[in-house]
Design a protein around this motif. Structure first.
Motif, PDB file in Angstrom:
ATOM      1  N   PHE A 106       2.322  13.381-106.375  1.00  0.00           N
ATOM      2  CA  PHE A 106       2.460  11.920-106.087  1.00  0.00           C
ATOM      3  C   PHE A 106       3.696  11.253-106.681  1.00  0.00           C
ATOM      4  O   PHE A 106       4.447  10.453-106.013  1.00  0.00           O
ATOM      5  CB  PHE A 106       1.087  11.396-106.537  1.00  0.00           C
ATOM      6  N   ILE A 107       3.711  11.377-108.100  1.00  0.00           N
ATOM      7  CA  ILE A 107       4.926  10.903-108.719  1.00  0.00           C
ATOM      8  C   ILE A 107       6.399  11.217-108.012  1.00  0.00           C
ATOM      9  O   ILE A 107       7.228  10.535-107.957  1.00  0.00           O
ATOM     10  CB  ILE A 107       4.937  11.267-110.282  1.00  0.00           C
TER      11      ILE A 107
ATOM     12  N   GLN B  72       9.185   8.961-106.610  1.00  0.00           N
ATOM     13  CA  GLN B  72      10.574   9.185-106.924  1.00  0.00           C
ATOM     14  C   GLN B  72      11.586   9.073-105.580  1.00  0.00           C
ATOM     15  O   GLN B  72      12.728   8.873-105.862  1.00  0.00           O
ATOM     16  CB  GLN B  72      10.894  10.098-108.117  1.00  0.00           C
ATOM     17  N   ALA B  73      11.184  10.353-104.880  1.00  0.00           N
ATOM     18  CA  ALA B  73      12.092  10.401-103.750  1.00  0.00           C
ATOM     19  C   ALA B  73      12.393   8.993-102.945  1.00  0.00           C
ATOM     20  O   ALA B  73      13.157   8.919-101.921  1.00  0.00           O
ATOM     21  CB  ALA B  73      11.550  11.607-102.950  1.00  0.00           C
ATOM     22  N   ARG B  74      11.290   8.227-102.797  1.00  0.00           N
ATOM     23  CA  ARG B  74      11.506   7.042-102.187  1.00  0.00           C
ATOM     24  C   ARG B  74      12.063   5.732-102.860  1.00  0.00           C
ATOM     25  O   ARG B  74      11.955   4.717-102.293  1.00  0.00           O
ATOM     26  CB  ARG B  74       9.978   6.576-101.575  1.00  0.00           C
TER      27      ARG B  74
ATOM     28  N   ALA C 243      15.563   1.620-113.032  1.00  0.00           N
ATOM     29  CA  ALA C 243      14.243   1.479-114.160  1.00  0.00           C
ATOM     30  C   ALA C 243      13.242   1.931-113.499  1.00  0.00           C
ATOM     31  O   ALA C 243      12.178   2.682-114.226  1.00  0.00           O
ATOM     32  CB  ALA C 243      14.249  -0.149-114.164  1.00  0.00           C
ATOM     33  N   THR C 244      12.849   1.804-112.239  1.00  0.00           N
ATOM     34  CA  THR C 244      11.661   2.558-111.525  1.00  0.00           C
ATOM     35  C   THR C 244      11.674   3.996-111.586  1.00  0.00           C
ATOM     36  O   THR C 244      10.602   4.631-111.875  1.00  0.00           O
ATOM     37  CB  THR C 244      11.407   2.070-110.143  1.00  0.00           C
ATOM     38  N   ARG C 245      12.828   4.641-111.400  1.00  0.00           N
ATOM     39  CA  ARG C 245      13.069   6.015-111.527  1.00  0.00           C
ATOM     40  C   ARG C 245      12.830   6.348-112.872  1.00  0.00           C
ATOM     41  O   ARG C 245      12.416   7.366-113.156  1.00  0.00           O
ATOM     42  CB  ARG C 245      14.321   6.462-110.985  1.00  0.00           C
ATOM     43  N   ALA C 246      13.249   5.724-113.665  1.00  0.00           N
ATOM     44  CA  ALA C 246      13.134   6.232-115.156  1.00  0.00           C
ATOM     45  C   ALA C 246      11.544   6.087-115.536  1.00  0.00           C
ATOM     46  O   ALA C 246      11.186   6.974-116.301  1.00  0.00           O
ATOM     47  CB  ALA C 246      14.035   5.148-116.178  1.00  0.00           C
TER      48      ALA C 246
ATOM     49  N   ARG D 107       4.074   5.157-118.344  1.00  0.00           N
ATOM     50  CA  ARG D 107       3.814   3.655-117.865  1.00  0.00           C
ATOM     51  C   ARG D 107       4.254   3.567-116.615  1.00  0.00           C
ATOM     52  O   ARG D 107       5.701   3.376-116.390  1.00  0.00           O
ATOM     53  CB  ARG D 107       4.740   2.998-119.084  1.00  0.00           C
ATOM     54  N   PRO D 108       3.211   3.294-115.739  1.00  0.00           N
ATOM     55  CA  PRO D 108       3.476   2.900-114.446  1.00  0.00           C
ATOM     56  C   PRO D 108       4.554   1.649-114.240  1.00  0.00           C
ATOM     57  O   PRO D 108       4.561   0.775-115.127  1.00  0.00           O
ATOM     58  CB  PRO D 108       2.437   2.504-113.587  1.00  0.00           C
ATOM     59  N   PRO D 109       5.510   1.969-113.354  1.00  0.00           N
ATOM     60  CA  PRO D 109       6.509   0.702-113.108  1.00  0.00           C
ATOM     61  C   PRO D 109       5.851  -0.853-112.842  1.00  0.00           C
ATOM     62  O   PRO D 109       6.446  -1.659-113.493  1.00  0.00           O
ATOM     63  CB  PRO D 109       7.553   1.276-112.025  1.00  0.00           C
ATOM     64  N   THR D 110       4.816  -0.927-112.212  1.00  0.00           N
ATOM     65  CA  THR D 110       4.319  -2.187-111.954  1.00  0.00           C
ATOM     66  C   THR D 110       2.827  -1.870-112.046  1.00  0.00           C
ATOM     67  O   THR D 110       2.046  -0.872-111.846  1.00  0.00           O
ATOM     68  CB  THR D 110       4.729  -2.686-110.567  1.00  0.00           C
ATOM     69  N   THR D 111       2.001  -2.999-112.595  1.00  0.00           N
ATOM     70  CA  THR D 111       0.624  -2.898-112.557  1.00  0.00           C
ATOM     71  C   THR D 111      -0.176  -2.919-111.195  1.00  0.00           C
ATOM     72  O   THR D 111      -1.103  -2.392-111.260  1.00  0.00           O
ATOM     73  CB  THR D 111       0.010  -4.175-113.280  1.00  0.00           C
ATOM     74  N   ALA D 112       0.796  -3.092-110.163  1.00  0.00           N
ATOM     75  CA  ALA D 112       0.191  -2.902-108.681  1.00  0.00           C
ATOM     76  C   ALA D 112       0.366  -1.475-108.139  1.00  0.00           C
ATOM     77  O   ALA D 112      -0.264  -1.068-107.045  1.00  0.00           O
ATOM     78  CB  ALA D 112       0.813  -4.029-107.777  1.00  0.00           C
TER      79      ALA D 112
END
Length: 176
Positions: A84-85, A89-91, A96-99, A145-150
Motif C-alpha cells: 500500500f505504501i 509513493q508512486a502516486r 515531504a510526503t515521499r520522505a 509517521r503517516p504524512p497526514t492524520t487523514a
C-alpha cells in the motif's frame, strides 16, 4: 404489518447466523475463547483482537495455535501495508510526503523481517527467541509517521501495532 413481521424474522435469522457462524465460531469451545480473552483483554482494542482471532480459527486451538494466528496476521498486515505504501509513493510527487512514506516503508520492512525471523523460531519451537525478535517490531511500526492524520495509513498502522502486541502477548504465554 405482514412486511414488518417478515422483515423482523429475517433480521433475527441474519443476526443469529452472523453471531454463530461469522463473529463467534468458538462459541462452542470455551477454552479457546478463554485463551483469546487472555490475550485480547490486554489490547487497546479488544474487539479488533477478538475478531482477528475468531475470523482465522478453523476450530479449537491451544496457545500455540493462537500465537501462529497472531504471527501470520502480522506478516500479512505488514506485507499488505508495505505494498500500500509503495502504491502511495508512486502516486505522490511531494518530497515531504515521499520522505514520510519512505520511512513508513522502511518501518514495515523492519516489522516484516522481525516476524519472518520470529516465524523461523516459532517453527523450531524456540519461543523465547521468537518473543525476543518480536519485541523489536514495535520500533519499526513507530518509525512510520503517516504524512497526514487523514491518511488511510493511520488505520493500517494502528492495526499493525495491535497485531504486534497480540503476537508478543501470545508469545509470552508460550515462553514465560
Amino acid at each position: 404489518m405482514a412486511f414488518s413481521a417478515c422483515s423482523s424474522q429475517r433480521l433475527a435469522l441474519f443476526f443469529v447466523f452472523f453471531v454463530f457462524f461469522i463473529v463467534h465460531p468458538v462459541l462452542g469451545d470455551p477454552a479457546t475463547q478463554q485463551r483469546i480473552d487472555r490475550v485480547c483483554r490486554q489490547m487497546e482494542d479488544y474487539g479488533f483482537c477478538n475478531r482477528t482471532f475468531s475470523e482465522n480459527l478453523r476450530g479449537p486451538v491451544d496457545d500455540v495455535g493462537l500465537t501462529l494466528i497472531a504471527n501470520d496476521q502480522v506478516l500479512r498486515n505488514a506485507s499488505n501495508t508495505y505494498e500500500f505504501i509503495e502504491q502511495l509513493q508512486a502516486r505522490t510527487s511531494d518530497p515531504a510526503t515521499r520522505a514520510a512514506l519512505e520511512n513508513c516503508r522502511i518501518g514495515c520492512s523492519q516489522v516484516r523481517e522481525a516476524f519472518e525471523q520470529a516465524s523461523y523460531y516459532f517453527n523450531k519451537r524456540d519461543y523465547a527467541s521468537m518473543v525476543k525478535v518480536e519485541r523489536d517490531a514495535p520500533r519499526g511500526e513507530a518509525f512510520c509517521r503517516p504524512p497526514t492524520t487523514a491518511s488511510r495509513l493511520v488505520e493500517r498502522k494502528r492495526e499493525l501495532r495491535i497485531l504486534i502486541a497480540m503476537s508478543v502477548v501470545a508469545g509470552h504465554i508460550l515462553a514465560p
